[in-house]
Design a protein around this motif. Structure first.
Motif, PDB file in Angstrom:
ATOM      1  N   SER A 174       0.817  -1.223   0.000  1.00 19.33           N
ATOM      2  CA  SER A 174       0.000   0.000   0.000  1.00 19.33           C
ATOM      3  C   SER A 174       0.845   1.265   0.000  1.00 19.33           C
ATOM      4  N   GLU A 175       2.144   1.140   0.273  1.00 20.99           N
ATOM      5  CA  GLU A 175       3.034   2.303   0.271  1.00 20.99           C
ATOM      6  C   GLU A 175       3.651   2.562  -1.104  1.00 20.99           C
ATOM      7  N   ILE A 176       3.424   1.665  -2.069  1.00 24.53           N
ATOM      8  CA  ILE A 176       3.988   1.860  -3.405  1.00 24.53           C
ATOM      9  C   ILE A 176       3.510   3.156  -4.056  1.00 24.53           C
ATOM     10  N   PRO A 177       2.204   3.492  -4.021  1.00 24.67           N
ATOM     11  CA  PRO A 177       1.787   4.747  -4.670  1.00 24.67           C
ATOM     12  C   PRO A 177       2.538   5.971  -4.151  1.00 24.67           C
ATOM     13  N   GLU A 178       2.750   6.032  -2.847  1.00 25.66           N
ATOM     14  CA  GLU A 178       3.467   7.166  -2.260  1.00 25.66           C
ATOM     15  C   GLU A 178       4.921   7.190  -2.717  1.00 25.66           C
ATOM     16  N   VAL A 179       5.540   6.012  -2.758  1.00 25.87           N
ATOM     17  CA  VAL A 179       6.932   5.943  -3.206  1.00 25.87           C
ATOM     18  C   VAL A 179       7.049   6.392  -4.656  1.00 25.87           C
ATOM     19  N   LEU A 180       6.136   5.940  -5.515  1.00 28.05           N
ATOM     20  CA  LEU A 180       6.186   6.320  -6.926  1.00 28.05           C
ATOM     21  C   LEU A 180       5.962   7.816  -7.111  1.00 28.05           C
ATOM     22  N   ALA A 181       5.095   8.404  -6.279  1.00 29.02           N
ATOM     23  CA  ALA A 181       4.817   9.839  -6.392  1.00 29.02           C
ATOM     24  C   ALA A 181       6.037  10.671  -5.973  1.00 29.02           C
ATOM     25  N   GLU A 182       6.726  10.229  -4.922  1.00 29.75           N
ATOM     26  CA  GLU A 182       7.853  10.996  -4.402  1.00 29.75           C
ATOM     27  C   GLU A 182       9.175  10.659  -5.082  1.00 29.75           C
ATOM     28  N   HIS A 183       9.254   9.444  -5.635  1.00 29.06           N
ATOM     29  CA  HIS A 183      10.512   8.991  -6.241  1.00 29.06           C
ATOM     30  C   HIS A 183      10.213   8.319  -7.589  1.00 29.06           C
ATOM     31  N   PRO A 184       9.957   9.108  -8.625  1.00 30.25           N
ATOM     32  CA  PRO A 184       9.609   8.527  -9.936  1.00 30.25           C
ATOM     33  C   PRO A 184      10.645   7.526 -10.445  1.00 30.25           C
ATOM     34  N   GLU A 185      11.901   7.724 -10.067  1.00 29.85           N
ATOM     35  CA  GLU A 185      12.949   6.812 -10.528  1.00 29.85           C
ATOM     36  C   GLU A 185      12.781   5.409  -9.964  1.00 29.85           C
ATOM     37  N   ALA A 186      11.948   5.291  -8.908  1.00 31.09           N
ATOM     38  CA  ALA A 186      11.761   3.991  -8.258  1.00 31.09           C
ATOM     39  C   ALA A 186      10.733   3.124  -8.974  1.00 31.09           C
ATOM     40  N   GLY A 187      10.113   3.645 -10.002  1.00 31.13           N
ATOM     41  CA  GLY A 187       8.983   2.947 -10.612  1.00 31.13           C
ATOM     42  C   GLY A 187       9.327   1.850 -11.588  1.00 31.13           C
ATOM     43  N   GLU A 206      -2.292  -3.292  -9.401  1.00 35.56           N
ATOM     44  CA  GLU A 206      -2.401  -1.862  -9.697  1.00 35.56           C
ATOM     45  C   GLU A 206      -3.784  -1.340  -9.346  1.00 35.56           C
ATOM     46  N   GLU A 207      -4.800  -2.093  -9.717  1.00 36.63           N
ATOM     47  CA  GLU A 207      -6.175  -1.654  -9.445  1.00 36.63           C
ATOM     48  C   GLU A 207      -6.470  -1.674  -7.949  1.00 36.63           C
ATOM     49  N   ALA A 208      -6.062  -2.739  -7.274  1.00 41.81           N
ATOM     50  CA  ALA A 208      -6.372  -2.885  -5.854  1.00 41.81           C
ATOM     51  C   ALA A 208      -5.658  -1.851  -4.993  1.00 41.81           C
ATOM     52  N   TYR A 209      -4.413  -1.510  -5.384  1.00 42.85           N
ATOM     53  CA  TYR A 209      -3.606  -0.624  -4.548  1.00 42.85           C
ATOM     54  C   TYR A 209      -3.520   0.802  -5.087  1.00 42.85           C
ATOM     55  N   GLY A 210      -4.146   1.069  -6.210  1.00 49.20           N
ATOM     56  CA  GLY A 210      -4.256   2.440  -6.675  1.00 49.20           C
ATOM     57  C   GLY A 210      -2.993   3.056  -7.238  1.00 49.20           C
ATOM     58  N   PHE A 211      -2.275   2.300  -8.054  1.00 47.84           N
ATOM     59  CA  PHE A 211      -1.137   2.884  -8.760  1.00 47.84           C
ATOM     60  C   PHE A 211      -1.101   2.310 -10.172  1.00 47.84           C
ATOM     61  N   LYS A 212      -0.335   2.949 -11.028  1.00 45.33           N
ATOM     62  CA  LYS A 212      -0.185   2.489 -12.404  1.00 45.33           C
ATOM     63  C   LYS A 212       1.290   2.551 -12.771  1.00 45.33           C
ATOM     64  N   ALA A 213       1.856   1.398 -13.031  1.00 43.35           N
ATOM     65  CA  ALA A 213       3.259   1.356 -13.432  1.00 43.35           C
ATOM     66  C   ALA A 213       3.415   1.894 -14.848  1.00 43.35           C
TER      67      ALA A 213
END
Length: 332
Positions: A174-187, A206-213
């Motif tokens: 569940s912390e992946i979306p926050e990491v991707l928002a703050e650190h785009p290089e981590a995606g 992606e759907e369940a946790y609200g992010f898109k790689a």
């Protein structure tokens, strides 16, 4: 996963031939069980004496090891066993079972529930998941389950190398979306072909946790390559299996599936219903194996193949002998 064996090119050629037969005119009759065993805790079963069973498996390390375990168990019970392990693709292996080309295969409850039966919502409780799978597989596909093992749950997970996990301060998916928002290089994500497309894989996560790689940052690799690529930092997030021995060997940090998205992937023996009705003793034979298997035991065996480079047949027989299920020839 890449399989490293002492048989080298001969083994590789054999596997290539099996794959060709699977996609062509059907399976061959299989080959002989590679190693001999004698009865231990698993004793000869009169009803199985001389009965022919072809054992199949999918084409990754754990499945191949489990396939050999099944072969040695049946051999100790007195059956005539043929080896058709290492079938490429879950669907191909499943089709081989329902079309009478193989008779026995260890399967995962989550795979059957989502991939074979088309359900979109996993059932978090392991026993409820198994009962739902058992009933649906029997009614829709004529596939019977037996000797389910709740102590083995080889589900999917995401892992990072230890340095990346500490740098981004991440422990849960569940912390992946926050990491991707703050650190785009981590995606960057390393996944295999099936996981990249299955609804119990990356699209569903992606759907369940609200992010898109970012599609340009998704690296599709062979299963065996993902672990090293994650350890090396080629990708930040790597798809792993929770019983894989390389998690510990490479000191990978596994993220908690805190929304419990991934289905339970408990193992059980699958066969055709008519075959299990004819030989219900199969359940008793494999129940002895299930009673001794858990995630840690599988992780150790997987590591012996994938990290130490040992042959999966040797690993499987050694484990069964250590547990007293079989004896090796000449053993007192």
């Amino acid at each position: 996963m890449k399989l490293r064996t002492r048989k080298g090119a001969v083994r590789a050629a054999s596997l290539a031939l099996t794959g060709a037969l699977l996609t062509g005119c059907g399976l061959s009759s299989g080959s002989a069980v590679p190693l001999e065993v004698e009865p231990g805790e698993i004793q000869p079963v009169p009803e199985l004496q001389g009965v022919s069973f072809t054992v199949g498996s999918k084409a990754f390390t754990e499945q191949i090891v489990l396939g050999y375990i099944a072969e040695f168990a049946l051999s100790a019970a007195g059956a005539d066993v043929r080896d058709l392990t290492n079938i490429v693709g879950s669907s191909t292996a499943r089709n081989a079972l329902v079309s009478d080309q193989i008779d026995v295969m260890w399967e995962y409850t989550g795979t059957s529930w989502v991939s074979y039966n088309g359900n979109e919502e996993p059932i978090p409780d392991a026993r409820q998941q198994y009962e739902a799978v058992r009933k649906q597989d029997l009614a829709k596909n004529g596939v019977a389950w037996t000797a389910v093992d709740y102590n083995v749950d080889n589900t999917y997970a995401f892992a990072l190398n230890r340095e990346a996990a500490q740098r981004y301060g991440i422990d849960r998916i569940s912390e992946i979306p926050e990491v991707l928002a703050e650190h785009p290089e981590a995606g960057t994500f390393c996944v295999d072909t099936e996981f990249a497309n299955r609804n119990d894989g990356l699209p569903g996560v992606e759907e369940a946790y609200g992010f898109k790689a970012d599609p340009s940052k998704i690296k599709v690799l062979t299963e065996g390559s993902i672990y090293q690529a994650t350890a090396d930092g080629t990708c930040t997030f790597g798809e792993v299996f929770t019983t894989d021995g390389r998690i510990q060997a490479l000191d990978l940090h596994v993220l908690e599936d805190d929304k419990k998205f991934f289905p339970r992937y408990n193992i059980g023996i699958t066969t055709r219903d008519e075959l299990l009705k004819r030989y219900p003793q199969l359940g008793d034979v494999f129940a002895k194996v299930s009673a001794k298997l858990d995630n840690q035991e599988l992780m150790k065996m997987n590591a012996q193949v994938d990290v130490e480079g040992r042959d999966p047949a040797d690993v499987a027989r050694e484990w069964m002998a250590e547990k007293g299920l079989v004896k090796t020839p000449g053993e007192q």
